[in-house]
Each structure stands twice: as structure tokens, then as C-alpha cells.
Design a protein around this motif. Structure first.
Motif, PDB file in Angstrom:
ATOM      1  N   GLU A 143      -6.886  -4.969  -3.175  1.00  0.00           N
ATOM      2  CA  GLU A 143      -7.672  -4.564  -4.394  1.00  0.00           C
ATOM      3  C   GLU A 143      -8.481  -5.711  -5.058  1.00  0.00           C
ATOM      4  N   LEU A 147     -15.059   0.251   1.598  1.00  0.00           N
ATOM      5  CA  LEU A 147     -14.662  -0.398   0.412  1.00  0.00           C
ATOM      6  C   LEU A 147     -14.943  -1.691   0.471  1.00  0.00           C
ATOM      7  N   GLY A 205       2.188   2.258  -3.137  1.00  0.00           N
ATOM      8  CA  GLY A 205       0.956   2.590  -4.359  1.00  0.00           C
ATOM      9  C   GLY A 205       0.740   1.310  -5.229  1.00  0.00           C
ATOM     10  N   ARG A 258       0.924  -1.119   0.045  1.00  0.00           N
ATOM     11  CA  ARG A 258       0.079   0.113   0.048  1.00  0.00           C
ATOM     12  C   ARG A 258       0.912   1.145  -0.122  1.00  0.00           C
ATOM     13  N   GLU A 292      -4.130   4.512 -10.364  1.00  0.00           N
ATOM     14  CA  GLU A 292      -3.286   4.992  -9.315  1.00  0.00           C
ATOM     15  C   GLU A 292      -4.125   4.834  -8.119  1.00  0.00           C
ATOM     16  N   PRO A 293      -3.590   4.631  -6.784  1.00  0.00           N
ATOM     17  CA  PRO A 293      -4.347   4.471  -5.602  1.00  0.00           C
ATOM     18  C   PRO A 293      -5.309   5.412  -5.427  1.00  0.00           C
ATOM     19  N   GLY A 294      -6.506   5.022  -5.206  1.00  0.00           N
ATOM     20  CA  GLY A 294      -7.810   6.226  -5.224  1.00  0.00           C
ATOM     21  C   GLY A 294      -8.348   6.412  -6.535  1.00  0.00           C
ATOM     22  N   ARG A 295      -7.735   5.713  -7.649  1.00  0.00           N
ATOM     23  CA  ARG A 295      -8.244   5.924  -8.940  1.00  0.00           C
ATOM     24  C   ARG A 295      -8.090   4.694 -10.045  1.00  0.00           C
ATOM     25  N   TRP A 296      -8.083   3.492  -9.043  1.00  0.00           N
ATOM     26  CA  TRP A 296      -7.912   2.271 -10.069  1.00  0.00           C
ATOM     27  C   TRP A 296      -8.921   1.980 -10.948  1.00  0.00           C
ATOM     28  N   GLN A 297      -8.520   1.346 -11.778  1.00  0.00           N
ATOM     29  CA  GLN A 297      -9.356   1.068 -12.813  1.00  0.00           C
ATOM     30  C   GLN A 297      -9.107  -0.680 -13.142  1.00  0.00           C
ATOM     31  N   TYR A 321     -13.407  -1.759 -10.823  1.00  0.00           N
ATOM     32  CA  TYR A 321     -12.929  -0.592 -10.535  1.00  0.00           C
ATOM     33  C   TYR A 321     -13.067   0.392 -11.768  1.00  0.00           C
TER      34      TYR A 321
END
Length: 302
Positions: free
Chosen positions: A220, A241, A182, A179, A272-277, A301
């Protein structure tokens, strides 16, 4: 950059090598009878070869294999599985955790881990490990591939697994380290860490401990095998989450049987963390000819 992760499980490599009589004086006798009466009819064809060819054609960056490469954990099977893993790709690009069939009798797990060690090398240091070297961490692009072992030798007619406190301690540290870097954390385990996802005699002992670890430290994605089903579940992560928990059918299952036909899952990971796809495509053998087709698409995601 998009990182493509393929997931297969439960290859149960065939054919079964010759079995010496003394090797059947154990739980193996029940597995041998089951193979002859049942599994050989559904898992001794070329389904696995067709599936692997399609998976390689999808050009994944990494392949995750969540156990049950063998049937009876014979020495010859373990050696054959090591060769099969080399055929999947460079060991640095193929990660494996063992399944209950790979730990079928006492001592088998240690032999499997030793034979498949190149696919379990770890980038983590100074973390609590089990005596078989779990958990491991492999940093690959934006992903942290984390391997956990649930396989233990059990009695006849049992296929349960165990997740221990020592593994929870190691997993906690690995998840935190990944974590802080990242990374998109993917945890590999053979048994589904979800209640009622498997029959009582096939369940994972330590589900609460595993889920507590994920709820506290996050992940994740969790990938598993064992049930030979295309399972889609979630477990709680930090805050509000939810962490996807994805299972895949057995990689050697021919179409037309009682279980779903062979499949592999392909995950596309970016961000990226918080915006993973992250998206999932399931590729399955279909029809009588076993053509591989996309049978499920979903966004996990993004």
C-alpha cells in the motif's frame, strides 16, 4: 480507528564524535572532509531537535526511520544513534532500517543492526532472511511495517545500495502473509526504488527486482530517504493499482541551505482492504526561525 504513522529519515546525528586517525584510513576520510566542509554548516544545529519535538507533538502511533542516522558509522555514532532512537519512543513503536552512511565501511552494518536490534524485531517466522535479518515485519494496528535493507559498504564517492534476490524472496512471503491478514502494508527502504530518483552513483541496484516483487504481491505504501528530497513517485502494483513511493527531506537540515529544510511526513491510515483511506501531511521547518508548518497535504487512498 485511524492509525497515525510518522516518517523521518537521514538525521545524520551531530556533532561528529572525536575521530581517531586510524579510523580515517578508509572511505571515512572523504566523508570526514565532506562533513567538515559542507554538512556541518547545514546539519549541526538544532533543526533535528525542533523537528522531533513537533513530530512527538503530533502524537503518532508509530515512527518509521529510513536510515542514515550516522555520518561515518563510527562506533560512538552507532551508540549515540541507539540512545537517540530510545528518545523517540518505545522500540516497539519506532522502526528503523539502515542507510548507506550506517554501512559506511565493512563491518559497520553488522554493528548498527546489533545496536538497533530492538527497533527491528520481527513478528514474522520461517521466512528467508539476509544474514543481517531482513526483511522484518512488525504488525501494528491495521498496519504491517516491513523493513528492507538496501545499505552496503561501497567505495569512495559512491553511495549506492543493493536489493537482493534473497530479500525479494523474504519480502514476497511477508507481503503475502500481511495481505492475508488484511493489513495495510508499508515497506521501509533507504534508497528510492524508482529509476532516476537518485544520481547514478547513489542509485539502488535491484530496482527492477524490487518493483517486480511489489507488482506481483502488492503493497500500500513505500517509504524511503537517501535523497534528502520530498519525493512523490508511484510504482506499479497488481492489476491497475499504483503504489505510492514517498521520500522525505533530511531530518537534520537547517532552513536556507541547498537542500529542502528538515521535514517529517505524517500518514493517517484507516479503512480495510479494498477501501483503504490514507492521507499525507508534510511538516517542514520554514522561515529563518525554523517554525514547523504543514507544507503539503494530499490524499493517497480514499
Amino acid at each position: 480507528m485511524t492509525f497515525r504513522l510518522a516518517h523521518i529519515s537521514d538525521a545524520h546525528l551531530a556533532p561528529l564524535p572525536p575521530v581517531r586517525r586510524r579510523e580515517l584510513f578508509s572511505k571515512r576520510i572523504t566523508g570526514y572532509i565532506n562533513w567538515k566542509r559542507n554538512r556541518a554548516r547545514h546539519m549541526a544545529g538544532d533543526a533535528l531537535d525542533r523537528l522531533v519535538a513537533a513530530m512527538k507533538g503530533s502524537a503518532p502511533d508509530h515512527v518509521a526511520v529510513t536510515g542514515d542516522l550516522t555520518n561515518l558509522a563510527l562506533d560512538a555514532e552507532i551508540a549515540n544513534a541507539a540512545a537517540w532512537l530510545r528518545g523517540l519512543g518505545d522500540p516497539a513503536a519506532v522502526s528503523v532500517v539502515p542507510g548507506n552512511h550506517d554501512a559506511y565501511v565493512p563491518g559497520a552494518l553488522a554493528r548498527a543492526v546489533a545496536a538497533w536490534h530492538a527497533n527491528m524485531t520481527s513478528d514474522a517466522a520461517a521466512i528467508p532472511l539476509t544474514r543481517h535479518g531482513f526483511p522484518f515485519l512488525r504488525e501494528r494496528g491495521p498496519a504491517a511495517i516491513i523493513g528492507v535493507n538496501s545499505a552496503v559498504a561501497t567505495g569512495p564517492f559512491m553511495a549506492s545500495g543493493v536489493f537482493t534476490r534473497r530479500q525479494a524472496d523474504g519480502l514476497s512471503q511477508v507481503l503475502e502473509d500481511a495481505r492475508q491478514k488484511g493489513l495495510f502494508r508499508v515497506v521501509l527502504i533507504h534508497h528510492p526504488p524508482v529509476r532516476r530518483a537518485a544520481a547514478a552513483h547513489k542509485r539502488l541496484y535491484g530496482i527492477g527486482l524490487f518493483q517486480e516483487t511489489i507488482r506481483k504481491h502488492g503493497a500500500e505504501l513505500v517509504l524511503h530517504g537517501h535523497t534528502h528530497l520530498a519525493q512523490r513517485n508511484e510504482i506499479p502494483g497488481p492489476g491497475d493499482l499504483a503504489v505510492p513511493v514517498i521520500g522525505v527531506p533530511a531530518a537534520g537540515e537547517e532552513p536556507g541551505g541547498r537542500r529542502p529544510a528538515a521535514a517529517f511526513n505524517l500518514f493517517a491510515i484507516a479503512g480495510e482492504p479494498g477501501r483503504w483511506q490514507c492521507s499525507l501531511e508534510a511538516h517542514s521547518l520554514t522561515g529563518r526561525t525554523g517554525t514547523v508548518a504543514v507544507t503539503d497535504r494530499r490524499v493517497l487512498y480514499g
